[in-house]
Design a protein around this motif. Structure first.
Motif, PDB file in Angstrom:
ATOM      1  N   LEU A  74       0.831  -1.200   0.000  1.00  0.00           N
ATOM      2  CA  LEU A  74       0.000   0.000   0.000  1.00  0.00           C
ATOM      3  C   LEU A  74       0.869   1.255   0.000  1.00  0.00           C
ATOM      4  CD1 LEU A  74      -2.887   1.063   0.140  1.00  0.00           C
ATOM      5  CD2 LEU A  74      -2.744   0.947   2.608  1.00  0.00           C
ATOM      6  N   LEU A  75       1.933   1.239   0.781  1.00  0.00           N
ATOM      7  CA  LEU A  75       2.833   2.393   0.815  1.00  0.00           C
ATOM      8  C   LEU A  75       3.561   2.580  -0.508  1.00  0.00           C
ATOM      9  CD1 LEU A  75       4.273   2.077   4.419  1.00  0.00           C
ATOM     10  CD2 LEU A  75       2.646   3.764   3.558  1.00  0.00           C
ATOM     11  N   GLU A  76       3.864   1.477  -1.200  1.00  0.00           N
ATOM     12  CA  GLU A  76       4.518   1.564  -2.507  1.00  0.00           C
ATOM     13  C   GLU A  76       3.636   2.268  -3.533  1.00  0.00           C
ATOM     14  OE1 GLU A  76       6.161  -1.888  -4.587  1.00  0.00           O
ATOM     15  OE2 GLU A  76       6.795  -2.610  -2.620  1.00  0.00           O
ATOM     16  N   HIS A  77       2.345   2.030  -3.445  1.00  0.00           N
ATOM     17  CA  HIS A  77       1.406   2.532  -4.445  1.00  0.00           C
ATOM     18  C   HIS A  77       0.385   3.483  -3.828  1.00  0.00           C
ATOM     19  CE1 HIS A  77       3.024  -0.515  -7.114  1.00  0.00           C
ATOM     20  NE2 HIS A  77       2.833  -1.412  -6.167  1.00  0.00           N
ATOM     21  N   VAL A  78       0.823   4.311  -2.897  1.00  0.00           N
ATOM     22  CA  VAL A  78      -0.093   5.174  -2.157  1.00  0.00           C
ATOM     23  C   VAL A  78      -0.830   6.150  -3.074  1.00  0.00           C
ATOM     24  CG1 VAL A  78       1.586   6.942  -1.501  1.00  0.00           C
ATOM     25  CG2 VAL A  78      -0.382   6.491  -0.031  1.00  0.00           C
TER      26      VAL A  78
END
Length: 127
Positions: free
Chosen positions: A92-96
């Motif tokens: 999720l943090l990679e593709h926020v």
């Protein structure tokens, strides 16, 4: 009026409604797997349910009585999704940015479609 039905008829209605819900979910899963559609089978089942209820013109009593408790406790069905978000937080943090865009657009579309549907349904009602 609901309580005037004999108990066996009510139980039969509940069993048929629960069976229909499970059957439509199974059918949706099978259809999605067969056609290779990129959507959850349960969503396909819900769309089939919507189509059937639209053709019927309403919700049968048994289905209403089975679905009401499920809808009251809908948050319990979302626990696996919430757990998955916690488990895959690094993705999720990679593709926020994509996630925020998708969530925003999904919310806007939901609000617009809900408002349009409500407007259409209430248009014919007298004040």
């Amino acid at each position: 009026m609901r309580d005037t039905w004999p108990k066996t008829w009510r139980v039969t209605g509940w069993l048929l409604a629960a069976g229909a819900l499970c059957g439509l979910q199974w059918l949706g899963d099978q259809l999605v797997a067969l056609l290779g559609w990129p959507l959850p089978g349960s969503l396909a089942g819900l769309l089939m349910l919507l189509g059937l209820l639209t053709l019927r013109g309403g919700v049968p009593r048994g289905l209403d009585e089975v679905a009401a408790p499920l809808l009251r406790h809908l948050m319990l069905f979302l626990i696996p999704s919430v757990a998955a978000v916690g488990l895959y937080a690094h993705l999720l943090l990679e593709h926020v940015a994509l996630f925020v865009l998708t969530a925003t657009l999904g919310t806007v579309v939901t609000i617009v479609v809900t408002g349009w549907t409500l407007h259409r349904l209430l248009k014919d009602r007298q004040p």
